[in-house]
Design a protein around this motif. Structure first.
Motif, PDB file in Angstrom:
ATOM      1  N   ALA A 363       0.822  -1.211   0.000  1.00 40.26           N
ATOM      2  CA  ALA A 363       0.000   0.000   0.000  1.00 40.26           C
ATOM      3  C   ALA A 363       0.856   1.262   0.000  1.00 40.26           C
ATOM      4  O   ALA A 363       0.471   2.288  -0.571  1.00 40.26           O
ATOM      5  N   TYR A 364       2.031   1.191   0.634  1.00 43.17           N
ATOM      6  CA  TYR A 364       2.908   2.360   0.707  1.00 43.17           C
ATOM      7  C   TYR A 364       3.898   2.431  -0.450  1.00 43.17           C
ATOM      8  O   TYR A 364       4.508   3.476  -0.668  1.00 43.17           O
ATOM      9  N   ARG A 365       4.067   1.322  -1.168  1.00 38.91           N
ATOM     10  CA  ARG A 365       5.021   1.338  -2.280  1.00 38.91           C
ATOM     11  C   ARG A 365       4.391   2.054  -3.464  1.00 38.91           C
ATOM     12  O   ARG A 365       3.254   1.777  -3.840  1.00 38.91           O
ATOM     13  N   ARG A 366       5.117   2.964  -4.078  1.00 36.47           N
ATOM     14  CA  ARG A 366       4.596   3.731  -5.191  1.00 36.47           C
ATOM     15  C   ARG A 366       5.394   3.494  -6.476  1.00 36.47           C
ATOM     16  O   ARG A 366       5.444   4.342  -7.345  1.00 36.47           O
ATOM     17  N   THR A 367       6.024   2.355  -6.595  1.00 35.47           N
ATOM     18  CA  THR A 367       6.814   2.072  -7.787  1.00 35.47           C
ATOM     19  C   THR A 367       6.687   0.617  -8.174  1.00 35.47           C
ATOM     20  O   THR A 367       6.468  -0.242  -7.313  1.00 35.47           O
ATOM     21  N   ASP A 368       6.787   0.354  -9.463  1.00 34.54           N
ATOM     22  CA  ASP A 368       6.881  -1.030  -9.940  1.00 34.54           C
ATOM     23  C   ASP A 368       8.263  -1.289 -10.527  1.00 34.54           C
ATOM     24  O   ASP A 368       8.468  -2.266 -11.249  1.00 34.54           O
ATOM     25  N   PHE A 369       9.224  -0.391 -10.183  1.00 32.28           N
ATOM     26  CA  PHE A 369      10.625  -0.541 -10.600  1.00 32.28           C
ATOM     27  C   PHE A 369      10.777  -0.641 -12.121  1.00 32.28           C
ATOM     28  O   PHE A 369      11.644  -1.367 -12.626  1.00 32.28           O
ATOM     29  N   ILE A 392      26.161  -6.659 -13.770  1.00 30.33           N
ATOM     30  CA  ILE A 392      25.722  -5.297 -13.511  1.00 30.33           C
ATOM     31  C   ILE A 392      25.084  -5.198 -12.132  1.00 30.33           C
ATOM     32  O   ILE A 392      24.661  -6.185 -11.549  1.00 30.33           O
ATOM     33  N   THR A 393      25.032  -4.017 -11.616  1.00 28.51           N
ATOM     34  CA  THR A 393      24.405  -3.764 -10.323  1.00 28.51           C
ATOM     35  C   THR A 393      23.252  -2.798 -10.530  1.00 28.51           C
ATOM     36  O   THR A 393      23.417  -1.756 -11.163  1.00 28.51           O
ATOM     37  N   LEU A 394      22.083  -3.142 -10.030  1.00 25.99           N
ATOM     38  CA  LEU A 394      20.919  -2.274 -10.128  1.00 25.99           C
ATOM     39  C   LEU A 394      20.587  -1.733  -8.747  1.00 25.99           C
ATOM     40  O   LEU A 394      20.316  -2.498  -7.827  1.00 25.99           O
ATOM     41  N   ALA A 395      20.630  -0.426  -8.601  1.00 24.13           N
ATOM     42  CA  ALA A 395      20.319   0.185  -7.309  1.00 24.13           C
ATOM     43  C   ALA A 395      18.821   0.148  -7.081  1.00 24.13           C
ATOM     44  O   ALA A 395      18.027   0.342  -8.005  1.00 24.13           O
ATOM     45  N   LYS A 396      18.404  -0.120  -5.858  1.00 21.78           N
ATOM     46  CA  LYS A 396      16.990  -0.141  -5.495  1.00 21.78           C
ATOM     47  C   LYS A 396      16.563   1.266  -5.138  1.00 21.78           C
ATOM     48  O   LYS A 396      17.139   1.917  -4.265  1.00 21.78           O
ATOM     49  N   ARG A 397      15.510   1.740  -5.826  1.00 21.73           N
ATOM     50  CA  ARG A 397      15.050   3.103  -5.577  1.00 21.73           C
ATOM     51  C   ARG A 397      14.166   3.157  -4.348  1.00 21.73           C
ATOM     52  O   ARG A 397      13.621   2.173  -3.897  1.00 21.73           O
ATOM     53  N   ASN A 398      13.976   4.359  -3.874  1.00 20.47           N
ATOM     54  CA  ASN A 398      13.150   4.583  -2.692  1.00 20.47           C
ATOM     55  C   ASN A 398      11.687   4.223  -2.986  1.00 20.47           C
ATOM     56  O   ASN A 398      11.205   4.468  -4.084  1.00 20.47           O
ATOM     57  N   HIS A 399      10.969   3.643  -2.014  1.00 19.61           N
ATOM     58  CA  HIS A 399       9.587   3.216  -2.203  1.00 19.61           C
ATOM     59  C   HIS A 399       8.643   4.361  -2.532  1.00 19.61           C
ATOM     60  O   HIS A 399       7.538   4.137  -2.999  1.00 19.61           O
ATOM     61  N   SER A 400       9.046   5.567  -2.248  1.00 23.24           N
ATOM     62  CA  SER A 400       8.167   6.707  -2.525  1.00 23.24           C
ATOM     63  C   SER A 400       8.304   7.187  -3.961  1.00 23.24           C
ATOM     64  O   SER A 400       7.636   8.121  -4.381  1.00 23.24           O
ATOM     65  N   GLU A 401       9.187   6.544  -4.743  1.00 28.12           N
ATOM     66  CA  GLU A 401       9.425   6.960  -6.136  1.00 28.12           C
ATOM     67  C   GLU A 401       8.150   6.853  -6.947  1.00 28.12           C
ATOM     68  O   GLU A 401       7.447   5.850  -6.896  1.00 28.12           O
ATOM     69  N   PRO A 402       7.808   7.830  -7.734  1.00 23.72           N
ATOM     70  CA  PRO A 402       6.588   7.792  -8.546  1.00 23.72           C
ATOM     71  C   PRO A 402       6.769   6.862  -9.740  1.00 23.72           C
ATOM     72  O   PRO A 402       7.874   6.543 -10.094  1.00 23.72           O
TER      73      PRO A 402
END
Length: 402
Positions: A363-369, A392-402
């Motif tokens: 519910a609080y996650r605002r991204t599907d990466f 490769i390395t993929l950085a995990k974005r913040n859950h508030s990311e649109p």
């Protein structure tokens, strides 16, 4: 004073002239001018005279007519209307003649709205259609018992354990459906059949998957531009399940994003959120080729009607002597992500369309990466198409990311 009975004889019946002839007790022989004749019973029910036919005299003997007349007179003495009672018995007999095939198909129709894609793929019905209905389909559902069910499922109870389990569960639903229709069925028949069949010894095995290192070689062999080859290529490049891929429509693709309706995703029945799949350049090239085969809006049509089937893609791999199957490419992709990249767990699971985290977290996650997955799938496409690259390395974005 009691009315005299048995006034007619068999000879009198045979030689009777046109008209009505009484046998007594309300039983009459009606002989017509054309030579035909019929038995009629007259009774008084609640002060009203009723007449009911007992059949043709050519089919029903004098003895049989008298026996039938006495049965119906007995009902009158108990206060029942024999005509209405006979109609009730006929309706009940008609209901009880419903065979399992009719009940199963009616149950399937009533449950389509609960199934993914309204049951278009047919997986709900196929265990019954393949393993049960050929033997029990014509049997009246009220006559089916645990022994019938045991006998029909015993041959696959251990060798095809999951299919047999599904068939048994579907049968239980069919019996409940029949009971709801007013049929006198044994609702415990499937439970008793399970007891007769015993515990399954079969262990559920994962679908065979191709090692990710071998995928480029197989991908290269899919080169004839046919619907089957193109479908398998896009299946490999996207990591989606075969269901959404087989029913892929051109309007679901916008630019380099394929949007799968939420209800088409496994485990998301009733979901409102669609699932976005980033398409690499290689995947877009496959889509462009597939458009040349499109029919009725579907990019992967079958030769006759509808869309390509799971079995069509599986048979191609089977004929090539492979143990791996189409669904296994999801495992190939997941293993590659784990072994050849440093992708965070949430991104890796989202790539496969898995639901990650609990309800509150989601519910609080605002991204599907999507952006991270776009990079990841581009890297996977380079591997699949034979181009090498480094981890490769993929950085995990913040859950508030649109």
């Amino acid at each position: 004073m009691a009315r005299p009975l048995n006034k007619l004889t068999a000879v009198a019946v045979k030689n009777a002239s046109a008209g009505k002839h009484s046998d007594g007790g309300g039983l009459w022989l009606h002989k017509r001018e054309d030579g035909g004749s019929q038995w009629i019973l007259r009774v008084n029910v609640h002060g009203r005279r009723r007449e009911m036919g007992l059949g043709s005299a050519s089919d029903v003997s004098l003895k049989e007519a008298r026996e039938a007349a006495e049965r119906w007179r007995a009902l009158v003495r108990s206060g029942l209307d024999p005509i209405k009672e006979r109609q009730r018995q006929r309706r009940e007999a008609a209901r009880n003649l419903h065979c399992l095939d009719d009940i199963a198909r009616d149950a399937f129709e009533s449950r389509k709205a609960e199934l993914k894609g309204d049951g278009i793929a047919g997986r709900w019905f196929s265990p019954l259609e393949i393993h049960v209905l050929p033997k029990l389909g014509k049997v009246p559902v009220v006559d089916i018992d645990q022994t019938d069910i045991r006998d029909v499922l015993a041959p696959i109870w251990h060798s095809k354990a999951e299919t047999a389990r599904k068939a048994l569960n579907r049968l239980a639903i069919c019996l409940k459906h029949a009971a709801a229709l007013g049929l006198d069925v044994d609702l415990q028949a499937t439970d008793k059949a399970r007891a007769l069949l015993g515990k399954q010894r079969h262990k559920i095995e994962n679908i065979p998957a191709m090692p990710w290192q071998d995928v480029p070689g197989f991908f290269a062999s899919l080169s004839d531009g046919s619907v089957t080859h193109l479908a398998l290529r896009l299946l490999i490049l996207t990591g989606v399940r075969s269901g959404p891929l087989r029913f892929l429509r051109d309007e679901q693709i916008n630019g380099d994003v394929w949007t799968i309706p939420g209800e088409a995703m496994k485990g998301r029945k009733g979901a409102t959120a669609d699932f976005r799949v980033p398409l690499s350049d290689a995947a877009l090239a496959v889509v462009e080729q597939a458009r040349q085969h499109a029919r009725d809006g579907f990019l992967f049509p079958s030769l006759r009607k509808g869309v390509i089937s799971d079995a069509t893609m599986s048979r191609l791999m089977e004929r090539a002597g492979m143990e791996a199957r189409p669904h296994g490419f999801r495992s190939s992709l997941r293993d590659w992500i784990a072994e050849a990249t440093d992708t965070p767990h949430d991104i890796a699971e989202t790539t496969l369309g898995h639901i990650v985290g609990g309800a509150v977290e989601r519910a609080y996650r605002r991204t599907d990466f999507l952006e991270q997955r776009r990079q990841l799938m581009a890297r996977w496409a380079r591997h699949v198409t034979g181009q090498s690259g480094q981890v490769i390395t993929l950085a995990k974005r913040n859950h508030s990311e649109p």
